[in-house]
Design an enzyme around this catalytic site. Structure first.
Site, PDB file in Angstrom:
ATOM      1  N   CYS A  32      46.840 -34.417  37.656  1.00 14.35           N
ATOM      2  CA  CYS A  32      47.861 -33.389  37.444  1.00 14.35           C
ATOM      3  C   CYS A  32      49.213 -33.661  38.186  1.00 14.35           C
ATOM      4  O   CYS A  32      50.160 -32.752  38.149  1.00 14.35           O
ATOM      5  CB  CYS A  32      47.226 -31.966  37.758  1.00 14.35           C
ATOM      6  SG  CYS A  32      45.824 -31.852  36.863  1.00 14.35           S
TER       7      CYS A  32
ATOM      8  N   HIS B 185      52.323 -25.258  42.641  1.00 13.54           N
ATOM      9  CA  HIS B 185      51.263 -26.051  41.495  1.00 13.54           C
ATOM     10  C   HIS B 185      50.474 -24.698  41.075  1.00 13.54           C
ATOM     11  O   HIS B 185      50.047 -24.823  39.822  1.00 13.54           O
ATOM     12  CB  HIS B 185      50.408 -27.103  42.363  1.00 13.54           C
ATOM     13  CG  HIS B 185      49.664 -27.768  41.533  1.00 13.54           C
ATOM     14  ND1 HIS B 185      49.951 -28.520  40.547  1.00 13.54           N
ATOM     15  CD2 HIS B 185      48.481 -27.822  41.794  1.00 13.54           C
ATOM     16  CE1 HIS B 185      48.957 -28.936  40.027  1.00 13.54           C
ATOM     17  NE2 HIS B 185      47.904 -28.742  40.559  1.00 13.54           N
TER      18      HIS B 185
ATOM     19  N   GLU C  53      47.567 -24.528  48.962  1.00 15.31           N
ATOM     20  CA  GLU C  53      49.009 -24.628  48.872  1.00 15.31           C
ATOM     21  C   GLU C  53      49.786 -23.517  49.814  1.00 15.31           C
ATOM     22  O   GLU C  53      50.842 -23.800  50.194  1.00 15.31           O
ATOM     23  CB  GLU C  53      49.353 -24.305  47.288  1.00 15.31           C
ATOM     24  CG  GLU C  53      50.853 -24.775  47.066  1.00 15.31           C
ATOM     25  CD  GLU C  53      50.837 -24.847  45.514  1.00 15.31           C
ATOM     26  OE1 GLU C  53      52.309 -25.405  45.388  1.00 15.31           O
ATOM     27  OE2 GLU C  53      50.288 -24.531  44.714  1.00 15.31           O
TER      28      GLU C  53
ATOM     29  N   LYS D 245      52.175 -21.353  35.644  1.00 12.88           N
ATOM     30  CA  LYS D 245      50.911 -21.453  35.127  1.00 12.88           C
ATOM     31  C   LYS D 245      50.232 -20.173  34.539  1.00 12.88           C
ATOM     32  O   LYS D 245      49.398 -20.432  33.729  1.00 12.88           O
ATOM     33  CB  LYS D 245      49.847 -22.446  35.939  1.00 12.88           C
ATOM     34  CG  LYS D 245      50.303 -23.854  36.025  1.00 12.88           C
ATOM     35  CD  LYS D 245      49.374 -24.459  36.827  1.00 12.88           C
ATOM     36  CE  LYS D 245      49.636 -25.838  37.021  1.00 12.88           C
ATOM     37  NZ  LYS D 245      50.721 -26.327  37.952  1.00 12.88           N
TER      38      LYS D 245
ATOM     39  N   HIS E 252      47.442 -24.495  32.509  1.00  9.15           N
ATOM     40  CA  HIS E 252      47.623 -25.657  33.176  1.00  9.15           C
ATOM     41  C   HIS E 252      47.562 -26.918  32.357  1.00  9.15           C
ATOM     42  O   HIS E 252      46.861 -27.081  31.860  1.00  9.15           O
ATOM     43  CB  HIS E 252      46.748 -25.940  34.219  1.00  9.15           C
ATOM     44  CG  HIS E 252      46.612 -26.979  35.325  1.00  9.15           C
ATOM     45  ND1 HIS E 252      47.742 -27.911  35.235  1.00  9.15           N
ATOM     46  CD2 HIS E 252      45.838 -27.397  36.366  1.00  9.15           C
ATOM     47  CE1 HIS E 252      47.635 -28.795  36.212  1.00  9.15           C
ATOM     48  NE2 HIS E 252      46.414 -28.440  36.881  1.00  9.15           N
TER      49      HIS E 252
ATOM     50  N   PHE F 201      43.812 -34.198  41.001  1.00  9.66           N
ATOM     51  CA  PHE F 201      42.533 -34.883  41.482  1.00  9.66           C
ATOM     52  C   PHE F 201      42.701 -36.237  42.412  1.00  9.66           C
ATOM     53  O   PHE F 201      43.769 -36.923  41.684  1.00  9.66           O
ATOM     54  CB  PHE F 201      41.647 -34.992  40.215  1.00  9.66           C
ATOM     55  CG  PHE F 201      41.248 -33.840  39.976  1.00  9.66           C
ATOM     56  CD1 PHE F 201      41.154 -32.445  40.463  1.00  9.66           C
ATOM     57  CD2 PHE F 201      40.186 -33.826  38.711  1.00  9.66           C
ATOM     58  CE1 PHE F 201      40.462 -31.288  40.052  1.00  9.66           C
ATOM     59  CE2 PHE F 201      39.609 -32.515  38.203  1.00  9.66           C
ATOM     60  CZ  PHE F 201      39.801 -31.320  38.925  1.00  9.66           C
TER      61      PHE F 201
END
Length: 410
Positions: A160, A300, A311, A332, A337, A396
């Site tokens: 991502c 994010h 985060e 998002k 996402h 990831f």
């Protein structure tokens, strides 16, 4: 080194196609999340996603060629074409213009379709276009062919963070004089059975099926996982001197890029946000600015319990007391996402925030969790004097990318 500016942007997203629709969607809502229509989800724990509505690839491909392009390539071509048009030119110097593209998964839809053909009809019936439709670099390759771009052409796959890293690569390419112009972005289109099954097995996605519009709720105490989306975003990066020479409209200047690895876990962020913090710190160092100069962070912010908390910790670690003065939001909450496309689409959101001097909200943030205690611009947009904005993209494998754009003033 060359200064780098943004002169064109294009976006295809679940909340709208084009910059105006996209901005309206992320600022005014509601969320684009709804019941999945791409396939039958009756046997899946998660039955919701953020799909791109009413997309017609025949606006960008002829009828024969559209059959030879996976949906992730189709979406990428649409966003790239719009970005080039927005930049106000139809022709760049081919040898001084390149492409940097990012996708997390690429043509998984094509692969699974052809696996069915192989199983049911044998190897002789597998499409000769399987490989060129599936491979991750084909979007960048097709875009280069469409616009005759013969400069650097790279495809990055960092989950991502993919398009965030692609934008950073494009920025560096122009800085160091390897190109004058880079068309940079990403796309993703994996609202398909196998991807859904994999994420469901991980228990990574929200199961708020009875209330999809409120399912993506970053930083909220009732968040229960991310909502998958699809889409694409592209930006035209140019050296400042090149943009000035052709009288281009300049949206913003790119001033900072940082990247890092958590080196911690396959799918979980470092619990203290170490990698995310390093990426933000490196972006600030690259921009040669102090943390207190950042006004807004497009986080994010995936709406996962561990990700949002990590985060937040990372932001507090890098920004100290200023973390409570700056504003943070996650778009998002509106788009879902977009996986490998998220970094590019969310930098576009950040640059539009600079343009409008308004920060898009975190929709559905009705009650922040105890471990999320910053100003997340809940529910409604907020005006604020903005000069520097940061956009984060994490993935990831512990991949992290952070980008900083500055308001461009003549």
């Amino acid at each position: 080194m060359q200064r780098v500016v943004v002169t064109g942007m294009g976006v295809v997203s679940p909340v709208g196609h084009g910059l105006d629709e996209f901005w309206q969607g992320i600022t005014m809502g509601p969320s684009s999340v709804a019941a999945v229509t791409h396939f039958d989800v009756s046997e899946y724990p998660t039955k919701i996603a953020a799909e791109v509505p009413d997309f017609d690839p025949l606006q960008y491909f002829d009828r024969k060629d559209v059959r030879h392009a996976d949906r992730f390539v189709q979406l990428a071509m649409a966003a790239a074409t719009d970005a080039v048009a927005d930049a106000g030119t139809k022709q760049f110097d081919p040898e001084r213009t390149g492409v940097a593209f990012g996708t997390g998964i690429g043509g998984l839809g094509t692969l699974t379709e052809q696996l069915d053909v192989l199983r049911d009809r044998g190897p002789g019936r597998v499409s000769p276009f399987l490989i060129p439709k599936m491979i991750a670099n084909m979007a960048g390759g097709q875009i280069a062919m469409r616009f005759n771009l013969q400069g650097p052409n790279v495809a990055l796959v960092t989950a991502c963070a993919s398009s965030g890293n692609a934008l950073g690569d494009a920025y560096r390419t122009i800085q160091h004089g390897e190109a004058d112009v880079m068309l940079a972005g990403g796309s993703e289109a994996v609202i398909i059975p196998i991807a859904f099954a994999g994420f469901c097995s991980m228990k990574a996605m929200s199961t708020r099926n009875d209330d999809p519009v409120h399912a993506s709720r970053p930083f909220d105490r009732d968040r229960d996982g991310f909502v998958m989306g699809e889409g694409a975003g592209f930006l035209v990066f140019e050296s400042l001197s090149h943009a000035q020479a052709r009288g281009a409209h300049i949206y913003a200047e790119m001033v900072g890029y940082g990247r890092s690895a958590d080196a911690y876990h396959m799918v979980e962020p470092h619990p203290e946000g170490n990698g995310a913090a390093q990426a933000m710190q490196r972006a600030l160092h690259d921009a040669d600015i102090e943390p207190a100069q950042i006004d807004y962070i497009n986080a994010h912010g995936t709406s996962t319990p561990k990700g949002d908390a990590a985060e937040t910790l990372a932001i507090k670690r890098i920004f100290g007391e200023h973390a409570f003065d700056l504003s943070v939001s996650s778009t998002k909450s509106a788009t879902g996402h977009l996986l490998g496309a998220a970094g590019a689409v969310e930098l576009i959101a950040s640059i539009l925030a600079l343009k409008h001097q308004t920060m898009p909200p975190t929709l559905n943030l009705e009650g922040p969790s105890a471990d999320c205690d910053l100003d997340y611009v809940p529910l409604v947009p907020k005006s604020r004097r903005l000069r520097y904005v940061m956009s984060n993209a994490f993935g990831f494998g512990g991949q992290n990318a952070s980008l900083i754009a500055e308001e461009y003033v003549l």
